[in-house]
Design a protein around this motif. Structure first.
Motif, PDB file in Angstrom:
ATOM      1  N   ALA A  29     -27.979 -34.921  22.131  1.00  0.00           N
ATOM      2  CA  ALA A  29     -27.692 -33.537  22.530  1.00  0.00           C
ATOM      3  C   ALA A  29     -26.942 -32.817  21.417  1.00  0.00           C
ATOM      4  O   ALA A  29     -27.245 -31.662  21.087  1.00  0.00           O
ATOM      5  CB  ALA A  29     -26.875 -33.524  23.825  1.00  0.00           C
ATOM      6  N   SER A  30     -25.977 -33.498  20.813  1.00  0.00           N
ATOM      7  CA  SER A  30     -25.239 -32.873  19.722  1.00  0.00           C
ATOM      8  C   SER A  30     -26.190 -32.549  18.572  1.00  0.00           C
ATOM      9  O   SER A  30     -26.118 -31.486  17.954  1.00  0.00           O
ATOM     10  CB  SER A  30     -24.124 -33.811  19.225  1.00  0.00           C
ATOM     11  N   TRP A  31     -27.064 -33.500  18.304  1.00  0.00           N
ATOM     12  CA  TRP A  31     -28.027 -33.262  17.220  1.00  0.00           C
ATOM     13  C   TRP A  31     -28.900 -32.040  17.536  1.00  0.00           C
ATOM     14  O   TRP A  31     -29.120 -31.175  16.682  1.00  0.00           O
ATOM     15  CB  TRP A  31     -28.895 -34.499  17.010  1.00  0.00           C
ATOM     16  N   ASN A  32     -29.365 -31.968  18.759  1.00  0.00           N
ATOM     17  CA  ASN A  32     -30.183 -30.825  19.140  1.00  0.00           C
ATOM     18  C   ASN A  32     -29.435 -29.504  18.983  1.00  0.00           C
ATOM     19  O   ASN A  32     -30.043 -28.459  18.764  1.00  0.00           O
ATOM     20  CB  ASN A  32     -30.662 -30.966  20.590  1.00  0.00           C
ATOM     21  N   ALA A  33     -28.119 -29.573  19.127  1.00  0.00           N
ATOM     22  CA  ALA A  33     -27.332 -28.356  19.026  1.00  0.00           C
ATOM     23  C   ALA A  33     -27.300 -27.817  17.606  1.00  0.00           C
ATOM     24  O   ALA A  33     -27.173 -26.607  17.401  1.00  0.00           O
ATOM     25  CB  ALA A  33     -25.911 -28.603  19.524  1.00  0.00           C
ATOM     26  N   ILE A  34     -27.392 -28.709  16.655  1.00  0.00           N
ATOM     27  CA  ILE A  34     -27.211 -28.267  15.259  1.00  0.00           C
ATOM     28  C   ILE A  34     -28.455 -28.428  14.394  1.00  0.00           C
ATOM     29  O   ILE A  34     -28.490 -27.949  13.260  1.00  0.00           O
ATOM     30  CB  ILE A  34     -26.035 -29.028  14.585  1.00  0.00           C
ATOM     31  N   LYS A  35     -29.472 -29.086  14.887  1.00  0.00           N
ATOM     32  CA  LYS A  35     -30.661 -29.338  14.055  1.00  0.00           C
ATOM     33  C   LYS A  35     -31.433 -28.021  13.821  1.00  0.00           C
ATOM     34  O   LYS A  35     -31.348 -27.076  14.635  1.00  0.00           O
ATOM     35  CB  LYS A  35     -31.592 -30.337  14.732  1.00  0.00           C
ATOM     36  N   ALA A  36     -32.173 -27.987  12.754  1.00  0.00           N
ATOM     37  CA  ALA A  36     -33.021 -26.824  12.472  1.00  0.00           C
ATOM     38  C   ALA A  36     -34.127 -26.737  13.515  1.00  0.00           C
ATOM     39  O   ALA A  36     -34.620 -27.765  13.995  1.00  0.00           O
ATOM     40  CB  ALA A  36     -33.615 -26.952  11.075  1.00  0.00           C
ATOM     41  N   GLU A  37     -34.488 -25.501  13.878  1.00  0.00           N
ATOM     42  CA  GLU A  37     -35.609 -25.346  14.805  1.00  0.00           C
ATOM     43  C   GLU A  37     -36.838 -25.892  14.107  1.00  0.00           C
ATOM     44  O   GLU A  37     -37.025 -25.684  12.918  1.00  0.00           O
ATOM     45  CB  GLU A  37     -35.843 -23.854  15.131  1.00  0.00           C
ATOM     46  N   ASN A  38     -37.665 -26.521  14.832  1.00  0.00           N
ATOM     47  CA  ASN A  38     -38.871 -27.048  14.184  1.00  0.00           C
ATOM     48  C   ASN A  38     -39.987 -26.016  14.234  1.00  0.00           C
ATOM     49  O   ASN A  38     -39.997 -25.119  15.057  1.00  0.00           O
ATOM     50  CB  ASN A  38     -39.325 -28.345  14.851  1.00  0.00           C
TER      51      ASN A  38
END
Lengths: 196, 196, 196, 196
Positions: free
Chosen positions: D187-196
DNA sequence: AATGAATGAGACTTCATTCAT
DNA sequence: TATGAATGAAGTCTCATTCAT
């Protein structure tokens, strides 16, 4: 005039007696006395200069009532022995039935407040100069049935045991029934009566 | 090493005894006890958990000394009457010579602190289960010279007058000389002895 | 009557909030609270039983205001995503504008005082049984736009970052302008939204 | 050399960590730390100027150990996402297994003691100028898989939820099993990852 | 180097007393 | 006259720190 319409000053005195007897002077905040009496704190200071004066006033009230009770039980027609036993009996009974008064007096006399009253003791040398029934008995006409002892010893042999027993009664260590009271009065009499 | 180099705990106990006897528990701030003892306030709390524990500790100290004094004055070879008079005499003398101890005990017993000790009273039922000289006398072999009375009455007739007189002595109302002490002891004896 | 004539109880609460937030519970002597509130020390104890009760009362005041602020910002007509962002935004803005409240809450929850309130956390399970906007959102109709996660994780992903950022803002490490708040709210949403 | 023959200074530090974590700074008298450490009170003052310095020293010890644990879990060969999840996982696991350290840090940072260290935060900008694994990840080569956000927001989205969950874990509101940790990290990763 | 008894500043709290209403 | 909110002096107790041994 009605019972509930007492003097505000009396309401305070009765409440104070109760609190002092149960909790002691130092665990009876003035605010508590006030709420028990159903008056405002400030009112207490209208009737009594400060807490000390209130304490002395309670003493006066209690002491007066005690004097009255004892005096009322006098019977001049009795013999020395009978009168002594009668006085002792009524004193014990009165204080045993009025434990708050007894507790208050105990506390009062064993505190700095009672220092001045030391001379006057429980019954002796009642205020206002009037002598008291016990002292009359020790030194009046009937005294010939008594050993010749100094007053303090008469008082000690009379009141000492009474106080001691009342404490035990308060603590629940003893029940002051008629038999025990009778035995006590007789023992005290034997302590001071003239040898036959 | 020197006499003045006592246990700090003892310094505190003696100072507390003095203050409590003179001013009462409630008028003896810990800070005052400390300065009388010549120690810092904090030191008192090193030796005693709180003021209450200190008060109880003073009691234990005083009570132990009193027990010891009475026990030391026993003489099993005496007759019942003589032993009684001897015990009463030494009790009066000890407490009259140690007014602070007496004042402390009076205050202690008539306060919530002494509530638990009520049963044990001045001398009766000494701590540690060992019975005490007075009770032995009331119920031992020599008891046949006594009237048959309940224990509380023996105690009342014995200790009541003593306490009463000691209070008068403290107030300066009476001087407890040998003659008066002798009269007191004899009067008490007369109160409880078997009729001849 | 005037604005400065507030409830004395409120004066104390506000002064306490300020002191506690700036100095912490343990470095805020009651005497200091009193002088900041402009009242006597004793007055504090008229309104609050002791320092602990005052601390809890400040919490109640702060928590109530916070609940009210969040609830007021609800808008049921928005989509799940929009409502979430709206709620997060107003929470951040409220606490950033009320740093004393935030500091107080942080301290309260991480102290023994807040132990009981642990379950209730910042916004979750508001007192009085009424659920709160965030929980409604996580489990209401709009929840279909969310990944299926345990509640604690929803809460962690929502409030964790907010608290962290607010601390940084307090320390001056970051300025919570609209852009950053928007980014934060969106990042949180991305953390919990259903994969598309 | 043996386990029991540790540095006296370390004995004190460990004892202090335990006490502080369990009772808080203000409920951990130096005398208690000493007896838990098995040393004299005075000895603490040989190794640490005063209580404050001891608190800071405990922080340094705890912080060093934490840094070491995280650094040890780095794996440069992993992808950005995998490395992030790995780092988050090991951080959560370390602190969940070392609750005293976590409680200490929470307390330290939310007290005046931690005021100076605010900049350094849990892991960010480690002392001695060495950068830390998370910051490297946010700004190194792998950062291209991340949305472009300000550092404080990366940190907030990473550490905020972790801290929040650890608190819940300490309170027993949640169990940090592998599945939950994995969900959290993702979830944390999803919060900060670049939109694909 | 190590100890722990001793200290006293300072914290919390109570309560007798005053005084504006 | 009656009230009770407000006050602050004073009491109990804790604990960081020192220092003689």
């Amino acid at each position: 005039m009605s019972v509930t319409q007492q003097n505000k000053s009396d309401l305070i005195l009765y409440a104070a007696l109760e609190q002092f007897a149960e909790n002691g002077f130092h665990s009876s905040p003035v605010s508590q006395l006030a709420s028990l009496a159903g008056v405002g704190v400030g009112s207490i200071y209208r009737y009594f200069k400060d807490k000390d004066e209130l304490i002395h006033a309670v003493f006066t009230m209690v002491d007066d009532a005690l004097q009255k009770a004892i005096t009322a039980s006098m019977n001049p027609e009795l013999s020395g022995r009978s009168e002594f036993i009668q006085l002792v009996t009524s004193l014990i009974q009165y204080l045993d039935k009025h434990p708050q008064e007894f507790k208050f007096l105990e506390q009062y006399y064993s505190s700095p407040y009672g220092a001045d009253k030391k001379r006057a003791k429980f019954l002796c040398e009642g205020r206002g100069g009037s002598s008291n029934p016990f002292v009359d008995l020790f030194f009046g006409n009937k005294a010939k049935s008594l050993k010749d002892l100094p007053l303090p010893l008469y008082l000690a042999m009379t009141f000492g045991p009474i106080i001691f027993l009342l404490r035990d009664s308060l603590s629940g260590l003893v029940t002051l029934d008629e038999a025990l009271i009778q035995q006590t009065a007789e023992a005290s009499w034997n302590a001071i009566k003239a040898e036959n």
